[in-house]
Design a protein around this motif. Sequence first.
Motif, PDB file in Angstrom:
ATOM      1  N   LYS A  69       0.808  -1.354   0.001  1.00 38.94           N
ATOM      2  CA  LYS A  69      -0.089   0.037  -0.088  1.00 38.94           C
ATOM      3  C   LYS A  69       0.736   1.324  -0.078  1.00 38.94           C
ATOM      4  CE  LYS A  69      -3.458   0.055   2.923  1.00 38.94           C
ATOM      5  NZ  LYS A  69      -4.552   0.630   4.092  1.00 38.94           N
ATOM      6  N   VAL A  70       1.967   1.092   0.657  1.00 37.03           N
ATOM      7  CA  VAL A  70       2.712   2.481   0.759  1.00 37.03           C
ATOM      8  C   VAL A  70       3.382   2.754  -0.674  1.00 37.03           C
ATOM      9  CG1 VAL A  70       4.922   3.397   1.719  1.00 37.03           C
ATOM     10  CG2 VAL A  70       3.184   2.010   3.232  1.00 37.03           C
ATOM     11  N   LEU A  71       3.804   1.765  -1.321  1.00 31.74           N
ATOM     12  CA  LEU A  71       4.217   1.920  -2.858  1.00 31.74           C
ATOM     13  C   LEU A  71       2.960   2.410  -3.646  1.00 31.74           C
ATOM     14  CD1 LEU A  71       6.667  -1.003  -3.520  1.00 31.74           C
ATOM     15  CD2 LEU A  71       7.292   1.341  -2.963  1.00 31.74           C
TER      16      LEU A  71
ATOM     17  N   ASP B  89      -8.908   5.129  -3.231  1.00 29.08           N
ATOM     18  CA  ASP B  89      -9.298   3.990  -2.250  1.00 29.08           C
ATOM     19  C   ASP B  89     -10.393   3.178  -2.959  1.00 29.08           C
ATOM     20  OD1 ASP B  89      -7.570   4.612  -0.280  1.00 29.08           O
ATOM     21  OD2 ASP B  89      -9.378   5.650   1.179  1.00 29.08           O
ATOM     22  N   LYS B  90     -11.369   4.187  -3.888  1.00 26.81           N
ATOM     23  CA  LYS B  90     -12.396   3.422  -4.403  1.00 26.81           C
ATOM     24  C   LYS B  90     -11.805   2.768  -5.770  1.00 26.81           C
ATOM     25  CE  LYS B  90     -17.093   4.131  -6.356  1.00 26.81           C
ATOM     26  NZ  LYS B  90     -18.152   4.906  -6.843  1.00 26.81           N
ATOM     27  N   LEU B  91     -11.004   3.429  -6.613  1.00 27.98           N
ATOM     28  CA  LEU B  91     -10.318   2.875  -7.497  1.00 27.98           C
ATOM     29  C   LEU B  91      -9.547   1.534  -7.312  1.00 27.98           C
ATOM     30  CD1 LEU B  91      -9.813   3.179 -10.540  1.00 27.98           C
ATOM     31  CD2 LEU B  91      -7.824   4.590  -9.997  1.00 27.98           C
ATOM     32  N   PHE B  92      -8.880   1.485  -6.192  1.00 31.03           N
ATOM     33  CA  PHE B  92      -7.975   0.483  -5.954  1.00 31.03           C
ATOM     34  C   PHE B  92      -8.627  -0.511  -4.914  1.00 31.03           C
ATOM     35  CE2 PHE B  92      -4.723   3.324  -8.056  1.00 31.03           C
ATOM     36  CZ  PHE B  92      -4.309   2.325  -9.055  1.00 31.03           C
ATOM     37  N   ASN B  93      -9.717  -0.292  -4.713  1.00 32.53           N
ATOM     38  CA  ASN B  93     -10.508  -1.237  -3.532  1.00 32.53           C
ATOM     39  C   ASN B  93      -9.800  -1.255  -2.349  1.00 32.53           C
ATOM     40  OD1 ASN B  93     -12.731  -2.402  -2.767  1.00 32.53           O
ATOM     41  ND2 ASN B  93     -11.868  -4.521  -3.436  1.00 32.53           N
ATOM     42  N   MET B  94      -9.268  -0.244  -1.823  1.00 43.39           N
ATOM     43  CA  MET B  94      -8.360  -0.140  -0.612  1.00 43.39           C
ATOM     44  C   MET B  94      -8.880   0.985   0.494  1.00 43.39           C
ATOM     45  SD  MET B  94      -4.187  -0.320  -1.514  1.00 43.39           S
ATOM     46  CE  MET B  94      -3.782  -1.828  -2.123  1.00 43.39           C
ATOM     47  N   LYS B  95      -8.260   0.819   1.354  1.00 45.11           N
ATOM     48  CA  LYS B  95      -8.632   2.020   2.564  1.00 45.11           C
ATOM     49  C   LYS B  95      -7.386   2.618   3.260  1.00 45.11           C
ATOM     50  CE  LYS B  95     -12.401  -0.782   4.293  1.00 45.11           C
ATOM     51  NZ  LYS B  95     -13.270  -1.391   5.395  1.00 45.11           N
ATOM     52  N   ASP B  96      -7.652   3.846   3.428  1.00 49.43           N
ATOM     53  CA  ASP B  96      -6.485   4.707   3.972  1.00 49.43           C
ATOM     54  C   ASP B  96      -5.270   5.194   3.290  1.00 49.43           C
ATOM     55  OD1 ASP B  96      -8.269   4.815   6.382  1.00 49.43           O
ATOM     56  OD2 ASP B  96      -7.400   3.001   7.041  1.00 49.43           O
ATOM     57  N   LEU B  97      -5.295   5.178   1.915  1.00 48.60           N
ATOM     58  CA  LEU B  97      -4.228   5.356   1.155  1.00 48.60           C
ATOM     59  C   LEU B  97      -3.636   6.924   1.641  1.00 48.60           C
ATOM     60  CD1 LEU B  97      -4.970   4.286  -2.501  1.00 48.60           C
ATOM     61  CD2 LEU B  97      -3.110   3.592  -0.998  1.00 48.60           C
TER      62      LEU B  97
END
Length: 173
Positions: A100-102, A141-149
């Motif tokens: 996620k950090v990258l 977050d929505k585009l990559f289906n992640m949280k807390d970028l």
Amino acid sequence: MLRPSWGTETGTAVIVGISTAIGCAITLIYAAEDLYQKKRIKGKKIAETESVQKDMVPDHHKVTLPPRLDTELARKIFDKAIEEGYIIIDDDHYEWTLNKVLLAYMCGRIYCEDYPEKTKYDDKPFWMPGRVELFPGTELDKLFNMKDLTQSRHTRKNKAAPTGSEKIDKLFE
């Protein structure tokens, strides 16, 4: 039928010549068949590659970037990341294959003009923030289906660039 005289130089030469000619003919036939098979396999691989590439093009267009994320630089970097295997297209969103950090580092470089910088005291690069505008974290977050970028970017900027950041930096070259 040939009846060479046994024991004469002429007879031996004829037998050796005929044997050599037959051996060469067999070798040429084998080589021609081998070449034919390789060309056939290569033709199949090219056809399969073209088929896969045609199938991949429509998938890329399934993911629609929101207006805030749809920039020329973003499309260029995302395309390169897809080619490198860092991004996988999954239905209507992207899936990031690295940490996620990258992803936060790459998106910071795209949308906020963050940049890596080496100091004169330390040989490793540091993650320097660019513009102070809001990072489009919700959309990413929505585009990559992640949280807390946004949080990943915020906690790492002004510190050493994350491990593997050189992979991301190459996308910008």
